[in-house]
Design an enzyme around this catalytic site. Structure first.
Site, PDB file in Angstrom:
ATOM      1  N   GLY A 105       0.774  -1.237   0.029  1.00 33.87           N
ATOM      2  CA  GLY A 105      -0.054  -0.002  -0.122  1.00 33.87           C
ATOM      3  C   GLY A 105       0.914   1.025   0.113  1.00 33.87           C
ATOM      4  CB  SER A 106       0.098   4.807   0.634  1.00 34.89           C
ATOM      5  OG  SER A 106      -0.768   4.780   1.780  1.00 34.89           O
ATOM      6  N   GLY A 122       1.935   2.369   5.183  1.00 33.38           N
ATOM      7  CA  GLY A 122       2.954   1.367   5.764  1.00 33.38           C
ATOM      8  C   GLY A 122       3.571   1.787   7.067  1.00 33.38           C
ATOM      9  CD  GLU A 163       7.328  -5.427  -1.933  1.00 33.30           C
ATOM     10  OE1 GLU A 163       7.715  -4.414  -2.451  1.00 33.30           O
ATOM     11  OE2 GLU A 163       7.946  -6.434  -1.758  1.00 33.30           O
ATOM     12  CB  CYS A 206       3.511   0.464  -6.666  1.00 32.52           C
ATOM     13  SG  CYS A 206       3.957  -1.570  -7.561  1.00 32.52           S
ATOM     14  CD  GLU A 257       2.976   5.840  -5.053  1.00 33.70           C
ATOM     15  OE1 GLU A 257       2.440   5.876  -4.030  1.00 33.70           O
ATOM     16  OE2 GLU A 257       3.329   4.725  -5.832  1.00 33.70           O
TER      17      GLU A 257
HETATM   18  P1  NAD Z   1      -3.503   2.274   1.120  1.00 35.71           P
HETATM   19  O1  NAD Z   1      -2.277   2.439   1.808  1.00 35.71           O
HETATM   20  O2  NAD Z   1      -4.496   3.379   1.301  1.00 35.71           O
HETATM   21  O3  NAD Z   1      -4.298   1.001   1.515  1.00 35.71           O
HETATM   22  C1  NAD Z   1      -3.678  -0.206   1.450  1.00 35.71           C
HETATM   23  C2  NAD Z   1      -4.368  -1.305   2.400  1.00 35.71           C
HETATM   24  O4  NAD Z   1      -4.265  -0.703   3.637  1.00 35.71           O
HETATM   25  C3  NAD Z   1      -5.746  -1.191   2.077  1.00 35.71           C
HETATM   26  O5  NAD Z   1      -6.240  -2.555   2.224  1.00 35.71           O
HETATM   27  C4  NAD Z   1      -6.468  -0.357   3.317  1.00 35.71           C
HETATM   28  O6  NAD Z   1      -7.618  -0.844   3.491  1.00 35.71           O
HETATM   29  C5  NAD Z   1      -5.356  -0.774   4.460  1.00 35.71           C
HETATM   30  N1  NAD Z   1      -5.160   0.151   5.481  1.00 35.71           N
HETATM   31  C6  NAD Z   1      -5.595   1.280   5.272  1.00 35.71           C
HETATM   32  N2  NAD Z   1      -5.225   2.147   6.634  1.00 35.71           N
HETATM   33  C7  NAD Z   1      -4.923   1.183   7.341  1.00 35.71           C
HETATM   34  C8  NAD Z   1      -4.307   1.016   8.836  1.00 35.71           C
HETATM   35  N3  NAD Z   1      -4.126   2.102   9.565  1.00 35.71           N
HETATM   36  N4  NAD Z   1      -3.845  -0.204   9.321  1.00 35.71           N
HETATM   37  C9  NAD Z   1      -3.948  -1.301   8.358  1.00 35.71           C
HETATM   38  N5  NAD Z   1      -4.393  -1.203   7.367  1.00 35.71           N
HETATM   39  C10 NAD Z   1      -4.657   0.024   6.797  1.00 35.71           C
HETATM   40  O7  NAD Z   1      -3.258   1.949  -0.266  1.00 35.71           O
HETATM   41  P2  NAD Z   1      -4.089   2.055  -1.729  1.00 35.71           P
HETATM   42  O8  NAD Z   1      -4.374   3.349  -1.879  1.00 35.71           O
HETATM   43  O9  NAD Z   1      -4.893   0.878  -1.445  1.00 35.71           O
HETATM   44  O10 NAD Z   1      -2.898   1.601  -2.733  1.00 35.71           O
HETATM   45  C11 NAD Z   1      -2.217   2.550  -3.280  1.00 35.71           C
HETATM   46  C12 NAD Z   1      -0.693   2.381  -2.888  1.00 35.71           C
HETATM   47  O11 NAD Z   1      -0.191   1.067  -2.835  1.00 35.71           O
HETATM   48  C13 NAD Z   1       0.103   3.354  -3.630  1.00 35.71           C
HETATM   49  O12 NAD Z   1       1.003   4.173  -2.848  1.00 35.71           O
HETATM   50  C14 NAD Z   1       1.177   2.146  -4.376  1.00 35.71           C
HETATM   51  O13 NAD Z   1       2.383   2.645  -4.652  1.00 35.71           O
HETATM   52  C15 NAD Z   1       1.258   1.255  -3.224  1.00 35.71           C
HETATM   53  N6  NAD Z   1       1.486  -0.139  -4.198  1.00 35.71           N
HETATM   54  C16 NAD Z   1       2.653  -0.492  -3.917  1.00 35.71           C
HETATM   55  C17 NAD Z   1       3.027  -1.772  -4.473  1.00 35.71           C
HETATM   56  C18 NAD Z   1       4.420  -2.427  -4.167  1.00 35.71           C
HETATM   57  O14 NAD Z   1       4.632  -3.526  -4.467  1.00 35.71           O
HETATM   58  N7  NAD Z   1       5.291  -1.703  -3.778  1.00 35.71           N
HETATM   59  C19 NAD Z   1       2.137  -2.424  -5.358  1.00 35.71           C
HETATM   60  C20 NAD Z   1       0.949  -1.857  -5.284  1.00 35.71           C
HETATM   61  C21 NAD Z   1       0.530  -0.779  -4.795  1.00 35.71           C
END
Ligand code: NAD
Length: 487
Positions: free
Chosen positions: A231-232, A236, A253, A287, A388
């Site tokens: 995720g973001s 993270g 990631e 990502c 990003e």
């Molecule tokens: P996000 O960080 O908003 O959410 C990711 C996940 O975390 C979701 O399932 C969300 O519900 C959950 N989440 C949200 N708040 C949380 C918390 N406080 N505790 C635990 N879990 C929580 O990201 P997104 O908008 O779903 O995805 C986009 C991001 O993901 C971008 O920054 C992108 O670069 C990244 N990404 C990285 C990779 C990689 O392999 N490096 C691949 C795909 C996406």
């Protein structure tokens, strides 16, 4: 529109509160799925059953052959059901159907790969260190894994975690993004049909606070041994802080601002095509997107002209379910507002070459469509060069020579991916070694069929740990040293 249930202990469950949430297609605004709204109690129930199942040993101590078979059957089932799964991805993510189908097939390949590795899982022996003792280094599953995934590649990114977790013998609780829960739930249904013991794979769905409530409960649970997160960076950091309370293992990631570096001697047509797919695949919601295009000064004007012509000729925005569409909408209203905000900042700091706002086609008015956007002359400190965006927005910058290219490529807090285009092998190798990123492509963008076998992850703030390859399996294993005195 389908009403879904969660998967806990091999059974389908509504939320205990009975509450639900909807997912609307970003292309049409229509409801495409209704999901249970799990609270912390539902998450605890899923974690409890995953813990019990792990500790009972039916799966965690099962023969490797059994784990390999399930993974390979899962791969075949995904291929067999690719059309239905791809449709869910197209409806929920908004990605073009061909790309969605490709994601399903890629996930199947990942499960196949880890099915193979399960058969080769072994430790090490120390028999020659001293004459009267024997050391056995054993590999054991890490335990209960909490999997938290984003919406952009919901099935592929699940496979990157579930494949090695099941190969290792772990049990799993997945919390998919509230925008895209369908494919995780379908994977659970398929696994049960294939004979995976109940409780090994559990899925909870929730949208409260963008998933923070259910995700936070998973991260905080003392019964979970590891969190595998994609995720973001902002989330993270919260996951890492939350996991600290119970010192659980974490792999992250995260995001990127990846440089795509084009030298004057590059194979130009291929580099233009790579720059195009590098940023516009999945509407830029990738990502590893090549969101910073660094072009050598001497060819920059011509290169940008060619790229712009390619974009105009190629991009077909439209209904994700239409086979002719190659670019879909942005995933959500919130993400759309974010992307448009960056475009507005870009207009103030750089030169707008193409696009610059919502798509103006009246036929797309119901959807969250953004025109493919290119900025040139982007200053190094501009937000669109540093942050990003996660949308179809390319920042073009120029460099003088090799040293300048590497300096600019590394001028970022991220380090997920990079590409370098040149016919000079020495330049390519120096760049591949000099750029601080987890993946560097030479004369390509987005890989070339080597993905499953090679470790994937980020330097710097793009994450910690590695997925895919043997390293990806190691993330789900503990070492245990057994020391035996020979008397
Ligand atoms: P996000 O960080 O908003 O959410 C990711 C996940 O975390 C979701 O399932 C969300 O519900 C959950 N989440 C949200 N708040 C949380 C918390 N406080 N505790 C635990 N879990 C929580 O990201 P997104 O908008 O779903 O995805 C986009 C991001 O993901 C971008 O920054 C992108 O670069 C990244 N990404 C990285 C990779 C990689 O392999 N490096 C691949 C795909 C996406």
């Amino acid at each position: 529109m389908k009403r879904w249930k969660m998967l806990i202990g091999g059974e389908q469950h509504d939320a205990r509160s009975g509450r639900t949430f909807e997912r609307r297609s970003p292309a049409t605004g229509e409801v495409v799925g209704v999901y249970p709204e799990a609270d912390a109690g539902d998450v605890a129930a899923a974690v409890d059953v995953a813990r019990r199942t792990f500790d009972e040993g039916k799966w965690s101590a099962s023969p490797a052959r059994v784990r390999a078979q399930i993974l390979r059957k899962l791969a075949d089932a995904l291929r067999g059901q690719a059309d239905a799964l791809a449709r869910h991805l197209a409806e929920e993510v908004g990605k073009p159907i061909a790309l969605a189908r490709g994601e399903v097939l890629a996930a199947a390949d990942t499960f196949d790969y880890y099915g193979g590795l399960a058969l080769d899982l072994h430790g090490d022996a120390y028999s020659q260190t001293v004459p009267d003792a024997l050391g056995l280094a054993l590999r054991e599953p890490v335990g209960v894994v909490g999997v938290i995934i984003p919406w952009n590649f919901p099935l592929a990114l699940l496979a990157w975690k579930l494949g090695p977790a099941l190969a290792a013998g772990c049990t799993v609780v997945v919390k998919p993004s509230h925008l895209t829960p369908a494919t995780a739930l379908d994977t659970g249904r398929i696994l049960l049909e294939l004979g995976l013991p109940p409780g090994v794979f559990n899925v909870v769905t929730s949208e409260a606070e963008n998933g923070a409530v259910a995700g936070g409960a998973l991260v905080g649970s003392p019964l979970v041994d590891k969190i595998a997160f994609t995720g973001s960076g902002a989330t993270g950091k919260k996951v890492m802080a939350g996991a600290a309370a119970t010192l659980k293992k974490v792999s992250l990631e995260l995001g990127g601002k990846s440089p795509n570096v084009v030298f004057a001697d590059a194979p130009l047509d291929a580099a233009v095509a790579g720059a195009y797919s590098g940023i516009f695949m999945n509407t830029g919601q990738v990502c590893q997107a090549g969101s910073r295009l660094l072009v050598q000064e001497s060819i920059a004007d011509g290169f940008v002209e060619k790229l712009t012509a390619t974009i105009k000729a190629k991009v077909k925005l439209g209904d994700p379910l239409d086979a002719k569409t190659n670019m879909g909408p942005i995933v959500s209203e919130a993400q759309l507002a974010r992307v448009l905000g960056y475009i507005d900042q870009g207009k103030k700091s750089a030169t707008l070459v193409l696009g610059g706002g919502r798509a103006d086609d009246a036929a797309l008015a119901r959807g969250l469509y953004v025109a493919p956007t290119v900025f040139s002359a982007v200053p190094a400190d501009a937000a669109i060069a540093r942050e990003e965006i996660f949308g179809p927005v390319l920042a073009v910058q120029t460099f003088k020579d090799e040293a300048d290219a590497l300096r600019q490529a590394n001028d970022t807090t991220y380090g997920l991916a990079a590409a370098v285009w040149t016919q000079n092998l020495s330049v390519a190798l120096r760049a591949a070694k000099g750029i601080r990123a987890g993946t560097v492509w030479v004369n390509a963008y987005h890989g070339m069929g080597l993905a499953d076998q090679m470790p994937y992850g980020g330097f710097k703030q793009s994450g910690m740990g590695r997925e895919l390859g043997r390293e990806g399996l190691n993330e789900y294993l503990e070492w245990k040293s057994v020391q035996i005195k020979i008397r």
